[in-house]
Design an enzyme around this catalytic site. Structure first.
Site, PDB file in Angstrom:
ATOM      1  N   ASP A  94       0.869  -1.181   0.000  1.00  0.00           N
ATOM      2  CA  ASP A  94       0.000   0.000   0.000  1.00  0.00           C
ATOM      3  C   ASP A  94       0.904   1.229   0.000  1.00  0.00           C
ATOM      4  O   ASP A  94       2.136   1.107  -0.179  1.00  0.00           O
ATOM      5  CB  ASP A  94      -1.007  -0.050   1.169  1.00  0.00           C
ATOM      6  N   CYS A 121       3.248  -3.067   3.985  1.00  0.00           N
ATOM      7  CA  CYS A 121       2.448  -1.878   4.313  1.00  0.00           C
ATOM      8  C   CYS A 121       3.209  -1.133   5.402  1.00  0.00           C
ATOM      9  O   CYS A 121       4.404  -1.354   5.566  1.00  0.00           O
ATOM     10  CB  CYS A 121       1.016  -2.250   4.698  1.00  0.00           C
ATOM     11  N   THR A 141       2.974  -1.259   8.696  1.00  0.00           N
ATOM     12  CA  THR A 141       3.382  -2.164   9.778  1.00  0.00           C
ATOM     13  C   THR A 141       3.556  -3.601   9.312  1.00  0.00           C
ATOM     14  O   THR A 141       4.147  -4.408  10.040  1.00  0.00           O
ATOM     15  CB  THR A 141       2.295  -2.187  10.869  1.00  0.00           C
ATOM     16  N   HIS A 188       9.700 -24.141   9.625  1.00  0.00           N
ATOM     17  CA  HIS A 188       8.658 -24.718  10.484  1.00  0.00           C
ATOM     18  C   HIS A 188       7.245 -24.568   9.920  1.00  0.00           C
ATOM     19  O   HIS A 188       6.418 -25.444  10.102  1.00  0.00           O
ATOM     20  CB  HIS A 188       8.679 -24.063  11.875  1.00  0.00           C
ATOM     21  N   HIS A 237       7.031 -31.028  11.384  1.00  0.00           N
ATOM     22  CA  HIS A 237       6.295 -29.802  11.038  1.00  0.00           C
ATOM     23  C   HIS A 237       5.168 -30.053  10.043  1.00  0.00           C
ATOM     24  O   HIS A 237       4.215 -29.283   9.973  1.00  0.00           O
ATOM     25  CB  HIS A 237       7.256 -28.747  10.473  1.00  0.00           C
TER      26      HIS A 237
HETATM   27  C1  RB5 Z   1      -1.751   2.873   6.468  1.00  0.00           C
HETATM   28  O1  RB5 Z   1      -1.754   4.085   7.130  1.00  0.00           O
HETATM   29  C2  RB5 Z   1      -1.474   1.746   7.437  1.00  0.00           C
HETATM   30  O2  RB5 Z   1      -2.581   1.546   8.259  1.00  0.00           O
HETATM   31  C3  RB5 Z   1      -1.139   0.483   6.692  1.00  0.00           C
HETATM   32  O3  RB5 Z   1      -0.040   0.705   5.869  1.00  0.00           O
HETATM   33  C4  RB5 Z   1      -0.783  -0.715   7.564  1.00  0.00           C
HETATM   34  O4  RB5 Z   1       0.181  -0.397   8.500  1.00  0.00           O
HETATM   35  C5  RB5 Z   1      -1.907  -1.457   8.133  1.00  0.00           C
HETATM   36  O5  RB5 Z   1      -1.772  -2.472   8.821  1.00  0.00           O
END
Ligand code: RB5
Length: 146
Positions: free
Chosen positions: A8, A65, A67, A98, A133
């Protein structure tokens, strides 16, 4: 090996760094977006990559993304996907050995490009260990039909 990759807006810069690594490793890949300067919704990018991996069009998928969390949750909703959110090299190796993960998620706002590249390199080159596994993975995947 063929790799599908997407991000994203929160992961678009790290995605470019990973693409450079894939090129240097001579790994065939396709970028499924985003190209964004604007805000987009990560499930719209996680879903097509996950579907293409399940369909066998690609061997592995990489999602990025902010996070890595939203991307990994979305990808794991698709039957047949085992997507690991990884921010260290130990886990990158362990999740291949695993969990036989077929997708990897990372967060651009969590780690730098150098570590992310090491994670991808390790994840792409580590084989599933099999043995004990295998049964665990079977049990895990059976949850999808409950
Ligand atoms: C976008 O702001 C953020 O929410 C997205 O990139 C991600 O971290 C979501 O889990």
């Amino acid at each position: 090996m063929k790799v599908a990759i997407a991000s994203d807006h929160g992961g678009v810069n790290l995605k470019e760094e990973i693409k450079k690594l894939l090129t240097s490793m001579e790994i065939t890949f396709e970028d499924f977006g985003c190209e964004c300067g604007t805000s987009v919704d990560y499930p719209d990018y996680a879903l097509p990559v996950a579907q293409k991996v399940v369909a066998g069009e690609f061997d592995r998928g990489i999602l990025i993304c902010g996070t890595g969390i939203g991307m990994s949750i979305a990808a794991n909703k698709v039957k047949g996907i085992r997507c690991a959110l990884v921010h260290d090299v130990f886990s990158a190796k362990a999740t291949r050995e695993h969990n036989d993960t077929n997708m990897l998620a990372m967060g651009e706002r969590v780690i730098g490009p150098g570590l992310a590249q090491e994670i991808v390199k390790t994840w792409l080159t580590t084989e599933f260990a099999g043995g004990r596994h295998t049964n665990r993975i079977e049990k895990m995947m059976n949850i999808e039909s409950m």
